[in-house]
Write an enzyme that holds these catalytic residues in place. Structure first.
Site, short mmCIF file in Angstrom:
data_model
loop_
_atom_site.label_atom_id
_atom_site.label_comp_id
_atom_site.label_asym_id
_atom_site.label_seq_id
_atom_site.Cartn_x
_atom_site.Cartn_y
_atom_site.Cartn_z
N ASN A 11 1.17 -1.41 0.00
CA ASN A 11 0.14 -0.13 -0.14
C ASN A 11 1.09 1.91 -0.25
O ASN A 11 1.74 1.20 1.16
CB ASN A 11 -0.78 0.12 1.35
N LYS A 13 -0.09 4.06 -0.21
CA LYS A 13 -0.11 5.56 -0.15
C LYS A 13 0.42 6.80 -0.97
O LYS A 13 -0.10 6.16 -1.84
CB LYS A 13 -0.35 5.82 1.41
N HIS A 108 -9.86 0.82 5.35
CA HIS A 108 -8.35 1.63 5.51
C HIS A 108 -8.67 2.75 6.87
O HIS A 108 -9.71 3.67 6.43
CB HIS A 108 -6.65 1.80 4.45
N GLU A 110 -6.65 5.06 7.91
CA GLU A 110 -6.72 6.56 7.92
C GLU A 110 -8.22 6.94 6.92
O GLU A 110 -8.43 7.79 6.93
CB GLU A 110 -5.77 6.70 6.77
N GLU A 181 -5.49 -5.09 10.49
CA GLU A 181 -4.41 -3.75 10.98
C GLU A 181 -4.91 -2.58 12.07
O GLU A 181 -5.53 -2.36 11.79
CB GLU A 181 -4.80 -2.61 9.34
N GLY A 187 2.49 2.52 10.66
CA GLY A 187 3.33 3.38 10.54
C GLY A 187 4.07 3.85 11.73
O GLY A 187 4.43 4.68 11.87
N SER A 225 2.95 -2.02 10.53
CA SER A 225 4.38 -2.22 10.46
C SER A 225 4.93 -4.04 10.71
O SER A 225 5.85 -3.58 10.90
CB SER A 225 4.73 -1.64 12.37
#
Ligand code: PGA
Length: 269
Positions: A11, A13, A108, A110, A181, A187, A225
């Protein structure tokens, strides 16, 4: 339970910064895969994919296709609206499908937290994607506060529950994957321990099986991560069928090392 072919998905991003850097990253991916093949360490029994920015979906796809690469290109997100029309800034599932993009991420964390995408939006996105013939990686995951309150499993199963009935069982069977996730691991450099990840994956699998026994075979990917040095211990878990990789996918060498950890040929290479 039959063996589930793992997926390793990068991904990207909102990275990398320039068209040249996108092209270089794609080329590095192609070269690293070729090097692995040349050394006899094939990446077999594995699906590989990358999710570049919308801006670069087609150029990355073209570059991979010209190199006859098996790496698939998928979208990071999709419009909640179907077809075409006055939706400034959006790209619909139909437009993606018409351009040869066959899969998208949805949900996701985010998108959930930064864009306020709630169950209503995610249901619309899922329906739009499935109706246009896309496959979907549906992402779920708890925050640190929810984990510390002992609610991780409940939150994750709820995230599945709130969208489950918006598409037919047949589409869950054929066109869906789940990515777990944990938000606190994305991250941050903190990964869920293989034990914690495995226990959540087992709970997700049991939840899916509760909906219908045939859903026991759905690939469930871990994300948060994932790096070359923790990939093997995650890959060794019975219920982890691949990885959704953010930061480490921006380095082709790291990404291929992670892929290698999930390749079912890894012991031979
Ligand atoms: P990360 O991102 O690997 O950088 O933690 C994972 C993701 O958000 O998909």
């Amino acid at each position: 339970m039959p063996a589930i072919m793992p997926w390793v998905i990068g991904n990207w991003k909102m990275n990398p910064e320039t068209p040249t850097a996108q092209q270089q990253l794609t080329q590095q991916l192609i070269d690293h895969i070729a090097e692995h093949l040349a050394s006899g360490a094939a990446l077999v029994n594995l699906n590989l994919a990358v999710a570049p920015t919308l801006l670069h979906l087609l150029t990355v796809q073209q570059q991979l296709q010209q190199a006859k690469s098996a790496v698939q290109v998928i979208a990071q997100d999709v419009s909640r609206f179907a077809g075409t029309g006055a939706y400034t800034g959006d790209v619909s599932a139909q437009l993606l499908a018409n351009a040869g993009i066959g899969m998208t991420l949805i949900g996701h964390s985010e998108r959930r937290s930064l864009y306020g995408e709630d169950a209503t939006v995610l249901r619309e996105k899922l329906q739009a994607a499935i109706n246009a013939g896309l496959k979907v990686v549906f992402c779920v995951g708890e925050t640190l506060t929810e984990r510390e309150a002992g609610q991780a499993e409940q939150v994750v199963l709820q995230q599945l529950d709130e969208v489950f009935d918006c598409i037919d069982l047949q589409h869950w069977q054929q066109n869906l994957m789940v990515a777990y996730e944990p938000v606190w691991a994305i991250g941050t450099g903190k990964t869920a321990s293989p034990q914690d990840a495995e226990s959540m994956h087992a709970a997700i699998r049991a939840g899916l099986k509760n909906y219908h026994s045939s859903l026991v075979d759905l690939p469930i990917l871990y994300g948060g991560s994932v790096k070359p040095d923790n990939a093997a211990s995650l890959a060794a878990c019975a219920n982890i069928n691949g990885a959704l990789v953010g930061g480490a996918s921006l380095d082709a060498d790291s990404f291929i090392k992670i892929a290698r950890a999930f390749s079912q040929d890894r012991k031979a290479g």
